[in-house]
Design a protein around this motif. Structure first.
Motif, PDB file in Angstrom:
ATOM      1  N   GLN A  38      35.226   9.764  -7.711  1.00 57.16           N
ATOM      2  CA  GLN A  38      36.265   9.232  -8.545  1.00 57.16           C
ATOM      3  C   GLN A  38      37.514   8.798  -7.935  1.00 57.16           C
ATOM      4  O   GLN A  38      37.928   9.171  -6.874  1.00 57.16           O
ATOM      5  CB  GLN A  38      36.673  10.453  -9.484  1.00 57.16           C
ATOM      6  CG  GLN A  38      37.625   9.875 -10.631  1.00 57.16           C
ATOM      7  CD  GLN A  38      38.088  10.938 -11.458  1.00 57.16           C
ATOM      8  OE1 GLN A  38      39.126  10.897 -12.491  1.00 57.16           O
ATOM      9  NE2 GLN A  38      37.476  12.184 -11.331  1.00 57.16           N
ATOM     10  N   ASN A  96      31.124   4.001 -26.981  1.00 61.91           N
ATOM     11  CA  ASN A  96      31.411   3.586 -25.814  1.00 61.91           C
ATOM     12  C   ASN A  96      31.764   2.420 -25.666  1.00 61.91           C
ATOM     13  O   ASN A  96      32.730   1.987 -24.935  1.00 61.91           O
ATOM     14  CB  ASN A  96      30.719   4.173 -24.739  1.00 61.91           C
ATOM     15  CG  ASN A  96      30.743   5.539 -24.403  1.00 61.91           C
ATOM     16  OD1 ASN A  96      31.736   6.324 -24.409  1.00 61.91           O
ATOM     17  ND2 ASN A  96      29.473   6.257 -24.637  1.00 61.91           N
ATOM     18  N   GLN A 133      29.345  -2.548 -18.213  1.00 61.19           N
ATOM     19  CA  GLN A 133      28.831  -1.502 -19.001  1.00 61.19           C
ATOM     20  C   GLN A 133      27.551  -1.913 -20.191  1.00 61.19           C
ATOM     21  O   GLN A 133      26.815  -1.109 -20.467  1.00 61.19           O
ATOM     22  CB  GLN A 133      30.207  -1.141 -19.969  1.00 61.19           C
ATOM     23  CG  GLN A 133      29.957  -0.072 -20.682  1.00 61.19           C
ATOM     24  CD  GLN A 133      31.126  -0.040 -21.960  1.00 61.19           C
ATOM     25  OE1 GLN A 133      31.693  -1.074 -22.392  1.00 61.19           O
ATOM     26  NE2 GLN A 133      31.472   1.236 -22.206  1.00 61.19           N
ATOM     27  N   ILE A 169      34.183  -5.471 -16.050  1.00 66.62           N
ATOM     28  CA  ILE A 169      33.803  -4.068 -16.255  1.00 66.62           C
ATOM     29  C   ILE A 169      32.917  -3.990 -17.560  1.00 66.62           C
ATOM     30  O   ILE A 169      31.895  -3.437 -17.467  1.00 66.62           O
ATOM     31  CB  ILE A 169      35.046  -3.229 -16.073  1.00 66.62           C
ATOM     32  CG1 ILE A 169      35.815  -3.017 -14.808  1.00 66.62           C
ATOM     33  CG2 ILE A 169      34.739  -1.732 -16.745  1.00 66.62           C
ATOM     34  CD1 ILE A 169      36.829  -2.536 -14.568  1.00 66.62           C
ATOM     35  N   PRO A 179      35.433   2.770 -13.560  1.00 66.37           N
ATOM     36  CA  PRO A 179      34.315   2.922 -14.004  1.00 66.37           C
ATOM     37  C   PRO A 179      33.082   3.016 -13.094  1.00 66.37           C
ATOM     38  O   PRO A 179      32.919   2.278 -12.281  1.00 66.37           O
ATOM     39  CB  PRO A 179      34.112   1.976 -15.171  1.00 66.37           C
ATOM     40  CG  PRO A 179      35.367   1.597 -15.401  1.00 66.37           C
ATOM     41  CD  PRO A 179      36.158   1.504 -13.925  1.00 66.37           C
ATOM     42  N   ARG A 185      31.053   5.844 -20.362  1.00 63.68           N
ATOM     43  CA  ARG A 185      32.279   5.816 -20.978  1.00 63.68           C
ATOM     44  C   ARG A 185      33.298   4.947 -20.495  1.00 63.68           C
ATOM     45  O   ARG A 185      33.088   4.751 -19.137  1.00 63.68           O
ATOM     46  CB  ARG A 185      32.929   7.266 -20.786  1.00 63.68           C
ATOM     47  CG  ARG A 185      32.862   7.621 -19.312  1.00 63.68           C
ATOM     48  CD  ARG A 185      32.884   9.297 -19.277  1.00 63.68           C
ATOM     49  NE  ARG A 185      32.710   9.499 -17.756  1.00 63.68           N
ATOM     50  CZ  ARG A 185      32.853  10.572 -17.273  1.00 63.68           C
ATOM     51  NH1 ARG A 185      32.886  11.887 -18.027  1.00 63.68           N
ATOM     52  NH2 ARG A 185      32.553  11.221 -16.140  1.00 63.68           N
ATOM     53  N   LEU A 186      34.243   4.320 -20.968  1.00 58.11           N
ATOM     54  CA  LEU A 186      35.252   3.337 -20.361  1.00 58.11           C
ATOM     55  C   LEU A 186      36.612   4.120 -20.997  1.00 58.11           C
ATOM     56  O   LEU A 186      37.048   3.402 -22.047  1.00 58.11           O
ATOM     57  CB  LEU A 186      34.981   2.213 -20.979  1.00 58.11           C
ATOM     58  CG  LEU A 186      35.898   1.111 -20.374  1.00 58.11           C
ATOM     59  CD1 LEU A 186      36.001   1.167 -18.731  1.00 58.11           C
ATOM     60  CD2 LEU A 186      35.289  -0.350 -20.726  1.00 58.11           C
ATOM     61  N   HIS A 195      29.752   2.183 -14.046  1.00 58.74           N
ATOM     62  CA  HIS A 195      28.574   1.295 -14.728  1.00 58.74           C
ATOM     63  C   HIS A 195      27.884   0.868 -13.577  1.00 58.74           C
ATOM     64  O   HIS A 195      26.551   0.951 -13.797  1.00 58.74           O
ATOM     65  CB  HIS A 195      29.374   0.375 -15.570  1.00 58.74           C
ATOM     66  CG  HIS A 195      30.181   0.705 -16.683  1.00 58.74           C
ATOM     67  ND1 HIS A 195      31.367   0.042 -16.918  1.00 58.74           N
ATOM     68  CD2 HIS A 195      30.282   2.051 -17.528  1.00 58.74           C
ATOM     69  CE1 HIS A 195      32.139   0.696 -17.762  1.00 58.74           C
ATOM     70  NE2 HIS A 195      31.468   1.909 -18.032  1.00 58.74           N
ATOM     71  N   ALA A 202      27.875   7.763 -17.527  1.00 60.94           N
ATOM     72  CA  ALA A 202      28.854   6.793 -16.940  1.00 60.94           C
ATOM     73  C   ALA A 202      29.213   5.670 -17.972  1.00 60.94           C
ATOM     74  O   ALA A 202      29.871   4.557 -17.683  1.00 60.94           O
ATOM     75  CB  ALA A 202      27.829   6.246 -15.781  1.00 60.94           C
TER      76      ALA A 202
END
Length: 300
Positions: free
Chosen positions: A101, A261, A233, A229, A164, A193-194, A166, A191
């Motif tokens: 992270q 998401n 996703q 991004i 993220p 989620r945003l 993704h 993964a």
């Protein structure tokens, strides 16, 4: 750096050991790559990061272990312990770095660099053919990332401004799918989620029909790469839809994840089109569940 800090702060170490370490660290700091380890004398470090294809540069702050990964100049398959080679160690280090992270940096250049470095490293990893040993490493790291705490980008709780996962999750998903589908889907769904797009909070009376006007302005951080991004996703979601064809339960789970998401109407519409194409791809009867997914997404 964090590991060396732990070593140097060990209260049980003698002063002369610390002085010796300081001298050695200053010496290592002056060279471009980590020097070789001498197995008999132990006065150098192994270059574990030189066992992947040439040219991958990782995020300097968070993926520094992964920097300048190449195997042309090293015996990549030289075994250290049973089932362990420089290649397997380098792959594991790369997975650790990619799964960390990390907070999105400020500025267009720095944000583009984060995306570019991640994609370069993944492209080099894709050149490595996965054998049984590497599959075990992928499984181990995926489980660890899902269960780990704040250091993991795939942990249960992440910071709103975290980079993220993704792109990395799509690679992890396709790598794990033939070997452990359950773990592959679990990682990819986590993964999806945003959080940065879920941070707009309305103020005042939300029951009022025009309450949307009271939303706090400028709550989004300056993410210059947000469109890229969101595209990544969408690609992750499309990859899962394709893989889940014929599996009603998985398709429903992926649909729920998309509805929860993905916030871009154009990307949801693209996924509706993708689902329709996948459902009617073969000459045989179309996949009814995928057609329903396409309809649901189209209506959304």
């Amino acid at each position: 750096g964090a590991l060396w800090m732990c070593i140097v702060l060990n209260p049980h170490c003698k002063l002369e050991q610390k002085v010796s370490w300081l001298t050695q660290l200053k010496k290592w700091n002056g060279v471009d790559v980590c020097p070789w380890e001498d197995g008999n004398h132990g006065n150098e470090l192994p270059n574990l990061t030189n066992a992947l294809p040439q040219g991958a540069n990782a995020n300097q702050e968070n993926m520094g272990q992964c920097k300048s990964l190449e195997y042309q100049h090293l015996p990549a398959h030289k075994f250290l312990e049973e089932g362990e080679s420089y290649l397997t160690l380098a792959v594991e280090v790369a997975l650790i770095g990619l799964g960390q992270q990390r907070i999105m940096p400020d500025g267009l250049y720095a944000q583009e660099k984060v995306c570019r470095n991640e994609e370069q490293l993944i492209s080099k990893l894709q050149e490595v053919e996965l054998d049984d040993t590497l599959v075990k490493i992928f499984r181990k790291q995926a489980v660890f990332l899902l269960e780990a705490g704040p250091y993991s980008g795939l942990g249960e709780v992440i910071h709103r401004d975290s980079v993220p996962m993704h792109t990395f999750a799509k690679y992890l998903f396709t790598s794990l799918l033939p070997h452990d589908a359950e773990l592959a889907y679990k990682s990819a769904l986590r993964a999806m989620r945003l959080l940065v797009l879920e941070s707009m909070a309305p103020l005042g009376d939300t029951s009022h029909p025009h309450h949307i006007a009271s939303v706090v302005p400028n709550q989004y951080p300056r993410w210059f790469t947000l469109s890229h991004i969101e595209s990544q996703q969408c690609e992750l979601a499309s990859t899962m839809l394709t893989a889940a064809k014929g599996d009603v339960q998985r398709l429903e789970t992926v649909l729920e994840s998309i509805q929860k998401n993905i916030h871009s109407s154009s990307h949801i519409f693209k996924l509706a089109q993708d689902a329709f194409k996948i459902a009617t791809l073969m000459d045989s009867l179309p996949d009814i569940t995928l057609l329903k997914v396409s309809l649901e997404l189209g209506l959304q």
